[in-house]
Design a protein around this motif. Structure first.
Motif, mmCIF file in Angstrom:
data_model
loop_
_atom_site.group_PDB
_atom_site.id
_atom_site.type_symbol
_atom_site.label_atom_id
_atom_site.label_comp_id
_atom_site.label_asym_id
_atom_site.label_seq_id
_atom_site.Cartn_x
_atom_site.Cartn_y
_atom_site.Cartn_z
ATOM 1 N N GLU A 16 0.840 -1.224 0.057
ATOM 2 C CA GLU A 16 0.023 0.031 0.079
ATOM 3 C C GLU A 16 0.888 1.430 -0.061
ATOM 4 O OE1 GLU A 16 -3.726 1.717 2.716
ATOM 5 O OE2 GLU A 16 -2.757 -0.279 3.266
ATOM 6 N N ARG A 17 0.400 2.217 -0.637
ATOM 7 C CA ARG A 17 1.029 3.489 -0.676
ATOM 8 C C ARG A 17 0.194 4.708 -0.534
ATOM 9 N NH1 ARG A 17 6.220 5.524 -3.034
ATOM 10 N NH2 ARG A 17 5.856 7.468 -4.019
ATOM 11 N N ILE A 18 0.527 5.448 0.155
ATOM 12 C CA ILE A 18 -0.286 6.859 0.271
ATOM 13 C C ILE A 18 -0.464 7.626 -0.898
ATOM 14 C CG2 ILE A 18 -0.908 8.811 1.516
ATOM 15 C CD1 ILE A 18 -1.323 6.322 3.313
ATOM 16 N N PRO A 19 -1.535 8.063 -1.458
ATOM 17 C CA PRO A 19 -1.622 8.848 -2.816
ATOM 18 C C PRO A 19 -0.907 10.283 -2.606
ATOM 19 C CG PRO A 19 -3.601 7.460 -2.383
ATOM 20 C CD PRO A 19 -2.863 7.514 -1.082
ATOM 21 N N GLU A 20 -0.660 10.531 -3.872
ATOM 22 C CA GLU A 20 -0.135 11.932 -3.883
ATOM 23 C C GLU A 20 -1.118 13.048 -3.249
ATOM 24 O OE1 GLU A 20 3.215 12.882 -4.297
ATOM 25 O OE2 GLU A 20 3.376 10.494 -4.708
ATOM 26 N N HIS A 21 -2.253 12.974 -3.393
ATOM 27 C CA HIS A 21 -3.132 14.003 -3.153
ATOM 28 C C HIS A 21 -3.815 13.912 -1.580
ATOM 29 C CE1 HIS A 21 -5.965 10.459 -4.087
ATOM 30 N NE2 HIS A 21 -6.862 11.082 -3.013
ATOM 31 N N PRO A 23 -2.523 13.639 2.684
ATOM 32 C CA PRO A 23 -1.197 13.879 3.518
ATOM 33 C C PRO A 23 -0.490 12.688 3.633
ATOM 34 C CG PRO A 23 -3.176 14.407 4.620
ATOM 35 C CD PRO A 23 -3.733 13.682 3.587
ATOM 36 N N ALA A 24 0.891 12.840 3.821
ATOM 37 C CA ALA A 24 1.873 11.841 3.825
ATOM 38 C C ALA A 24 2.185 11.137 2.616
ATOM 39 C CB ALA A 24 1.699 11.062 5.022
ATOM 40 N N TRP A 44 4.060 -6.519 9.563
ATOM 41 C CA TRP A 44 3.765 -5.356 8.601
ATOM 42 C C TRP A 44 4.455 -4.231 9.102
ATOM 43 C CZ3 TRP A 44 1.056 -1.500 9.946
ATOM 44 C CH2 TRP A 44 -0.054 -1.547 11.085
ATOM 45 N N THR A 45 4.688 -3.233 8.330
ATOM 46 C CA THR A 45 5.240 -1.874 8.812
ATOM 47 C C THR A 45 4.900 -0.776 7.843
ATOM 48 O OG1 THR A 45 6.894 -0.970 9.988
ATOM 49 C CG2 THR A 45 7.928 -1.946 8.286
ATOM 50 N N TRP A 46 5.031 0.525 8.336
ATOM 51 C CA TRP A 46 4.999 1.672 7.221
ATOM 52 C C TRP A 46 6.307 2.164 7.326
ATOM 53 C CZ3 TRP A 46 1.105 3.402 4.028
ATOM 54 C CH2 TRP A 46 -0.123 2.761 4.188
ATOM 55 N N ILE A 47 6.851 2.620 6.177
ATOM 56 C CA ILE A 47 8.239 3.545 6.132
ATOM 57 C C ILE A 47 7.718 4.655 5.351
ATOM 58 C CG2 ILE A 47 10.455 3.294 4.980
ATOM 59 C CD1 ILE A 47 10.432 0.433 5.494
ATOM 60 N N ASP A 48 7.940 5.615 5.775
ATOM 61 C CA ASP A 48 7.715 7.176 5.390
ATOM 62 C C ASP A 48 8.507 7.399 3.973
ATOM 63 O OD1 ASP A 48 10.122 9.346 5.992
ATOM 64 O OD2 ASP A 48 9.620 7.804 7.711
ATOM 65 N N ALA A 49 7.854 8.107 3.329
ATOM 66 C CA ALA A 49 8.624 8.405 1.854
ATOM 67 C C ALA A 49 10.130 9.080 1.989
ATOM 68 C CB ALA A 49 7.720 9.615 1.138
#
Length: 144
Positions: A16-21, A23-24, A44-49
């Protein structure tokens, strides 16, 4: 991305990836499976851009000379940490890291499940590792 050496492996799949439109934008969720000398874990984990882009830049520096290291960690403290590095002047490579998950056990009780891992790997795999993380950093989700 699958990094395997014998029975040891690290698999990271961007799911999963946070879309450009939103936040984050670019923050990415990874499913992770690890086996290291008989110990097995998944989570699982989230890694910031920004961290992901920095990791890709570090991998680009590491790849040509096979000297130095590249590190990345999760947005949640102590949930995931990964380091790919040269072990000597000959350019032999290894990976070390940590994967953890906290689970509730009941009233005010929690258990921290933790796997620390590490194993050497064939440096010939380094270019494909760089390409995989480049693709994820640019917005392409991975398939193992």
């Amino acid at each position: 991305m699958l990094l395997r050496e014998g029975s040891n492996f690290l698999e990271m799949i961007a799911t999963e990836r946070i879309p450009e439109h939103l936040p984050a934008p670019g923050d990415t969720r990874f499913e992770i499976r690890v086996q290291s000398f008989g110990f097995l874990g998944q989570g699982w984990t989230w890694i910031d851009a920004v961290s992901l882009s920095s990791f890709v830049a570090q991998l680009h520096e590491l790849e040509p000379q096979r000297q130095g290291s590249a590190e990345v960690s999760s947005m949640s403290p102590d949930q995931f940490w990964l380091k790919i590095f040269s072990t000597n002047r000959l350019g032999q490579m290894a990976v070390i890291g940590r994967l953890s998950q906290v689970s509730p056990l009941g009233h005010d009780l929690r258990c921290n499940h933790l796997l620390e891992f590490g194993f050497p790997f064939d440096p010939v795999m380094l270019p494909s590792i760089v390409k995989n993380f480049e693709r994820v950093s640019s917005g392409v989700l991975m398939q193992g």
